[in-house]
Design a protein around this motif. Sequence first.
Motif, mmCIF file in Angstrom:
data_model
loop_
_atom_site.group_PDB
_atom_site.id
_atom_site.type_symbol
_atom_site.label_atom_id
_atom_site.label_comp_id
_atom_site.label_asym_id
_atom_site.label_seq_id
_atom_site.Cartn_x
_atom_site.Cartn_y
_atom_site.Cartn_z
ATOM 1 N N GLN A 40 -21.038 -78.148 -40.665
ATOM 2 C CA GLN A 40 -22.139 -77.243 -41.341
ATOM 3 C C GLN A 40 -22.711 -78.142 -42.543
ATOM 4 O O GLN A 40 -21.924 -78.762 -43.526
ATOM 5 C CB GLN A 40 -21.228 -76.082 -42.105
ATOM 6 C CG GLN A 40 -22.115 -75.147 -42.733
ATOM 7 C CD GLN A 40 -21.563 -73.651 -43.110
ATOM 8 O OE1 GLN A 40 -20.337 -73.729 -43.265
ATOM 9 N NE2 GLN A 40 -22.109 -72.871 -43.514
ATOM 10 N N GLU A 45 -26.305 -73.115 -40.963
ATOM 11 C CA GLU A 45 -25.180 -72.609 -40.248
ATOM 12 C C GLU A 45 -24.349 -73.432 -39.788
ATOM 13 O O GLU A 45 -24.586 -74.723 -39.757
ATOM 14 C CB GLU A 45 -25.785 -71.840 -39.067
ATOM 15 C CG GLU A 45 -26.843 -70.634 -39.474
ATOM 16 C CD GLU A 45 -26.239 -69.508 -39.787
ATOM 17 O OE1 GLU A 45 -26.803 -68.967 -40.495
ATOM 18 O OE2 GLU A 45 -25.189 -69.066 -39.286
ATOM 19 N N ASP A 47 -22.512 -75.087 -37.040
ATOM 20 C CA ASP A 47 -23.098 -75.378 -35.809
ATOM 21 C C ASP A 47 -21.917 -76.144 -34.847
ATOM 22 O O ASP A 47 -20.978 -76.879 -35.362
ATOM 23 C CB ASP A 47 -24.153 -76.456 -35.568
ATOM 24 C CG ASP A 47 -25.330 -75.720 -36.083
ATOM 25 O OD1 ASP A 47 -26.074 -76.498 -36.625
ATOM 26 O OD2 ASP A 47 -25.619 -74.495 -36.159
#
Length: 126
Positions: A40, A45, A47
């Motif tokens: 992150q 976000e 990921d």
Amino acid sequence: QVQLVESGGGLVQAGGSLRLSCAASGRTFSRYGSIGWFRQAPGKERDFVAAITWGAGRVFYADSVKGRFTISRDAAKDTGYLQMNSLQPGDTAVYYCARSLRTWPLSPVREEYDYWGQGTQVTVSS
């Protein structure tokens, strides 16, 4: 209860390498399920990066890290690893390991993972 502790993060120059570790303890269900790595970056976000099954060692990578990162595990030590080579500034993030009861096919979906570590910072300078 499962505890996951990441280590191995740090500051590295572009093109360098780091090896992250994820030590699991508690009811680890060793040799069952899988372990994944996520990352992150600030304001983004969390990921998926890579995942591996505890037992057979089958792997799955995000396209962004294929050929540069290698995931592995030592089931006897309840420890997972993420070898990161050819690091780039875009790889800068907090890296998390997580446990999933899922085996194959492996999942890149955060909600499939039920236990998470606290994260380790990886910073790649240009």
